[in-house]
Design a protein around this motif. Structure first.
Motif, PDB file in Angstrom:
ATOM      1  N   VAL A 175       1.646   8.945  -5.527  1.00  0.00           N
ATOM      2  CA  VAL A 175       2.150   7.686  -6.066  1.00  0.00           C
ATOM      3  C   VAL A 175       2.167   7.787  -7.583  1.00  0.00           C
ATOM      4  O   VAL A 175       1.205   8.268  -8.194  1.00  0.00           O
ATOM      5  CB  VAL A 175       1.275   6.503  -5.621  1.00  0.00           C
ATOM      6  CG1 VAL A 175       1.770   5.189  -6.215  1.00  0.00           C
ATOM      7  CG2 VAL A 175       1.236   6.418  -4.096  1.00  0.00           C
ATOM      8  N   THR A 203       3.485   2.875 -10.718  1.00  0.00           N
ATOM      9  CA  THR A 203       3.247   1.997  -9.564  1.00  0.00           C
ATOM     10  C   THR A 203       1.802   1.513  -9.557  1.00  0.00           C
ATOM     11  O   THR A 203       1.531   0.325  -9.331  1.00  0.00           O
ATOM     12  CB  THR A 203       3.570   2.730  -8.258  1.00  0.00           C
ATOM     13  OG1 THR A 203       4.963   3.059  -8.242  1.00  0.00           O
ATOM     14  CG2 THR A 203       3.240   1.875  -7.047  1.00  0.00           C
ATOM     15  N   ARG A 240       2.667   3.925  -1.003  1.00  0.00           N
ATOM     16  CA  ARG A 240       3.800   4.872  -0.976  1.00  0.00           C
ATOM     17  C   ARG A 240       5.127   4.147  -0.810  1.00  0.00           C
ATOM     18  O   ARG A 240       6.116   4.491  -1.450  1.00  0.00           O
ATOM     19  CB  ARG A 240       3.616   5.883   0.158  1.00  0.00           C
ATOM     20  CG  ARG A 240       2.779   7.081  -0.214  1.00  0.00           C
ATOM     21  CD  ARG A 240       1.307   6.783  -0.166  1.00  0.00           C
ATOM     22  NE  ARG A 240       0.523   7.833  -0.843  1.00  0.00           N
ATOM     23  CZ  ARG A 240      -0.731   7.657  -1.221  1.00  0.00           C
ATOM     24  NH1 ARG A 240      -1.351   6.523  -0.983  1.00  0.00           N
ATOM     25  NH2 ARG A 240      -1.365   8.628  -1.838  1.00  0.00           N
ATOM     26  N   ASP A 282       5.927   2.443  -4.017  1.00  0.00           N
ATOM     27  CA  ASP A 282       6.385   3.440  -4.981  1.00  0.00           C
ATOM     28  C   ASP A 282       7.836   3.835  -4.714  1.00  0.00           C
ATOM     29  O   ASP A 282       8.637   3.974  -5.643  1.00  0.00           O
ATOM     30  CB  ASP A 282       5.485   4.675  -4.912  1.00  0.00           C
ATOM     31  CG  ASP A 282       5.755   5.672  -6.029  1.00  0.00           C
ATOM     32  OD1 ASP A 282       5.618   5.288  -7.209  1.00  0.00           O
ATOM     33  OD2 ASP A 282       6.125   6.817  -5.712  1.00  0.00           O
TER      34      ASP A 282
END
Length: 462
Positions: free
Chosen positions: A52, A56, A284, A287
């Motif tokens: 990531v 983020t 995730r 992101d």
């Protein structure tokens, strides 16, 4: 560096929350504890998922900080010291025949849908277990039955178990309705193989215990403590949730009746990993949402994603009253255009749906709306907490537990995008106002009733 940032932030927010409220288990404690835990786990990346980006994680940090600041600004130092609980209302409706009939009605409805679900599943594969529920025309033959199940049955199941567990934890009361409500939760989870209702039950219990601890250990009380329930019973409730979550995991693997050895193996090798993925996966997907600049493709929803549950309710009535002549392109439709489809988050693992609440805030208007809406979220939770401390009863207690869970759940999704969540809160608020009004009328009547032992001049007559 990010490790240090989040660890220091979590410790600071926890200490600030305790200092400002005077209570160890305030809503901010559960919020920062959950976000902090899974952020650290995500940074460790135990399953070798996609990395990531730092951007983020920094947006996550901004959300956590601003939400916490919004909560802390509204609360004032040691507000619990000004609160004296006179009594904990047992809310006798929970012990009434009407409430029992409501649970039996819900049981019959769930049994009907469960039977229909099993008939459909018998002609399909286990991979279709979730599709049967969410695809129109399978389990639910019309939009009316979908709305009935999502807007009425779902809130009844969740509000009922919440109220009954709160009454159990606070007042030590358990009755037939509690057991029927638990059966309803089991049937509800078996329809589609959902596991989150048991996760919610576990969190309801943990949050309720925290609030009860502060109530009896920190807040002055002038009544005797209620009947104690054996701690083994509470452990059984939590194990009940874990067992059925694990059972649904086994069913998804094609094992309908696992043995004890198989259950333990599934729990240690599959369930724990899937649970962790549920809470580190959203980092995730978020992101992916941010790096792919999806909000620029779909266009910003300008606050509608934050209020998407209310918007869904409004749009449904708009369609109904216009006889399908008018409808909105809702924020939920915008977000579902990219959240429904699974994406690979690393190590050949696919993931969908859970993008955290930050996605909804960002979809509304970028980083500026993340800041503003996070502050609004913190302020609303602070106001709800202050109101609970000033008006403590079984209903405000349950409402705060429910809203605190929704605050915790922002780590993986924005639950207020579901009309059922908004309806559940509306029901709890309505019940509280109705109960408060009845209590006020009863109190006024008691004050107006003349005392037969007093004369008109106020002296006792013998």
């Amino acid at each position: 560096m990010l490790y240090i940032l989040f660890i220091v932030t979590a410790i600071f927010v926890f200490c600030a929350g305790v200092f400002r409220t005077g209570n160890r288990f305030n809503p901010l404690t559960f919020y920062i504890g959950f976000w902090g835990l899974w952020t650290i786990v995500s940074l460790n990346n135990p399953f070798t998922l996609n990395d990531v980006t730092s951007r983020t994680y920094l947006i996550v940090w901004v959300h956590v900080i601003i939400t916490s600041v919004g909560f802390l600004l509204i609360n004032q130092g040691n507000i619990q010291k000004r609160v004296i609980i006179k009594e904990i209302s047992a809310y006798e409706f929970l012990l009434s025949k009407k409430f029992l009939i409501l649970q039996l009605f819900t049981l019959l409805v769930l049994a009907y849908f469960y039977r229909k679900y099993n008939l459909l599943l018998s002609s399909m594969s286990i991979l279709d277990s979730r599709r049967i529920v969410y695809e129109q025309g399978l389990l639910f033959g019309s939009s009316v039955s979908t709305i009935f199940y999502s807007w009425i049955i779902t809130p009844i199941v969740k509000v009922s178990i919440l109220l009954l567990l709160s009454n159990l934890i606070l007042n030590g009361r358990k009755n037939v309705s509690l057991w029927i409500s638990m059966v309803n939760c089991i049937l509800f989870s078996f329809i589609g193989g959902g596991r989150f209702v048991f996760f919610e039950i576990i969190f309801f219990v943990l949050i309720a215990f925290g609030f009860k601890y502060d109530m009896f250990k920190k807040i002055t009380v002038n009544f005797k403590k209620v009947k104690r329930i054996n701690k083994l019973f509470y452990a059984t409730v939590i194990l009940f949730g874990v067992y059925f979550m694990n059972l649904n995991t086994a069913k998804r693997l094609g094992i309908s009746s696992p043995s004890l050895r198989e259950s333990i193996d599934i729990f240690t090798n599959t369930s724990i990993k899937q649970m962790a993925l549920y809470f580190i996966g959203p980092f995730r997907t978020l992101d992916y949402f941010l790096t792919a600049k999806i909000a620029e493709v779909t266009g910003h929803t300008l606050g509608r994603s934050f209020f998407s549950g209310v918007e869904e309710i409004f749009n449904t009535f708009l369609i109904f009253f216009s006889r399908n002549g008018m409808s909105l392109h809702t924020a939920n439709e915008v977000s579902s255009s990219f959240t429904v489809q699974s994406i690979v988050i690393g190590n050949n693992i696919t993931f969908n749906a859970f993008y955290s609440a930050i996605m909804n805030f960002y979809l509304d208007g970028g980083i500026l709306l993340v800041i503003l809406l996070s502050a609004l979220l913190g302020i609303v939770m602070a106001l709800a907490y202050k109101y609970y401390l000033a008006n403590t009863n079984i209903l405000t207690f349950s409402l705060l537990v429910f809203m605190t869970y929704q605050l915790v759940a922002t780590e993986f999704r924005w639950n207020y995008s579901a009309p059922g969540t908004c309806i559940a809160i509306g029901v709890l608020v309505f019940l509280h106002r109705r109960h408060a009004k009845k209590s006020l009328i009863a109190e006024e009547d008691s004050l107006q009733t003349p005392n037969p032992f007093l004369s008109f001049n106020g002296r006792k007559q013998f």
